[in-house]
Design a protein around this motif. Sequence first.
Motif, short mmCIF file in Angstrom:
data_model
loop_
_atom_site.label_atom_id
_atom_site.label_comp_id
_atom_site.label_asym_id
_atom_site.label_seq_id
_atom_site.Cartn_x
_atom_site.Cartn_y
_atom_site.Cartn_z
N TRP A 29 -21.11 -71.39 -1.28
CA TRP A 29 -20.19 -70.25 -1.15
C TRP A 29 -19.47 -70.26 0.19
O TRP A 29 -18.42 -69.66 0.33
N LYS A 30 -19.98 -70.99 1.17
CA LYS A 30 -19.31 -71.05 2.47
C LYS A 30 -17.99 -71.83 2.40
O LYS A 30 -17.21 -71.79 3.35
N LEU A 35 -15.61 -65.69 0.39
CA LEU A 35 -17.05 -65.48 0.51
C LEU A 35 -17.62 -65.89 1.86
O LEU A 35 -18.67 -65.40 2.27
N LYS A 36 -16.94 -66.78 2.55
CA LYS A 36 -17.50 -67.41 3.74
C LYS A 36 -17.85 -66.43 4.87
O LYS A 36 -18.77 -66.69 5.64
N TYR A 44 -24.41 -64.73 -1.39
CA TYR A 44 -25.30 -65.34 -2.38
C TYR A 44 -25.19 -64.60 -3.71
O TYR A 44 -25.04 -65.23 -4.76
N TRP A 45 -25.23 -63.28 -3.68
CA TRP A 45 -25.14 -62.48 -4.91
C TRP A 45 -23.77 -62.64 -5.57
O TRP A 45 -23.68 -62.82 -6.78
N VAL A 46 -22.71 -62.59 -4.78
CA VAL A 46 -21.36 -62.70 -5.33
C VAL A 46 -21.15 -64.10 -5.91
O VAL A 46 -20.44 -64.27 -6.91
N PHE A 47 -21.77 -65.10 -5.33
CA PHE A 47 -21.66 -66.48 -5.82
C PHE A 47 -22.49 -66.69 -7.08
O PHE A 47 -22.03 -67.33 -8.03
N THR A 48 -23.70 -66.17 -7.11
CA THR A 48 -24.61 -66.49 -8.22
C THR A 48 -24.45 -65.58 -9.44
O THR A 48 -24.61 -66.05 -10.57
N LEU A 49 -24.14 -64.33 -9.25
CA LEU A 49 -24.06 -63.42 -10.40
C LEU A 49 -23.03 -63.84 -11.47
O LEU A 49 -23.33 -63.78 -12.65
#
Length: 122
Positions: A29-30, A35-36, A44-49
């Motif tokens: 996500w970085k 998101l970075k 992490y949540w915004v990337f994985t959900l």
Amino acid sequence: MSLLLNGLFALELALLLTHEMDAVGQKEWKLFIFLKDLPQQTAYWVFTLPHIVLYALVLFFLLLKSTIILYVVDLFLICHLLLHYFFRKHPENHLTGFWSKLIINFAGIIAGIHLILMMIAH
């Protein structure tokens, strides 16, 4: 031919899912501009959900025996490989090890082969 096509698709999908596990471990996500700068847990949540929804959609269309999803996943993995190539020198790209590169490259290559074989078969 259908056994070969099914085997190739199963392999490319397995590589995609394995890559996503690797991507979480490497904090992919970085690489995303939106998101970075978020706190790590939020990013992490915004990337994985969204992956839950995406996995559910892929599985849903596979269970419906929709061939469209096969083309969508193939094209995604080919584009995904190109994106990783373009971002290979990004300072936050930590998917640079042998295993990470192998997963990403094989997923894209197998998707390309699968796509070509599907077009020949239909």
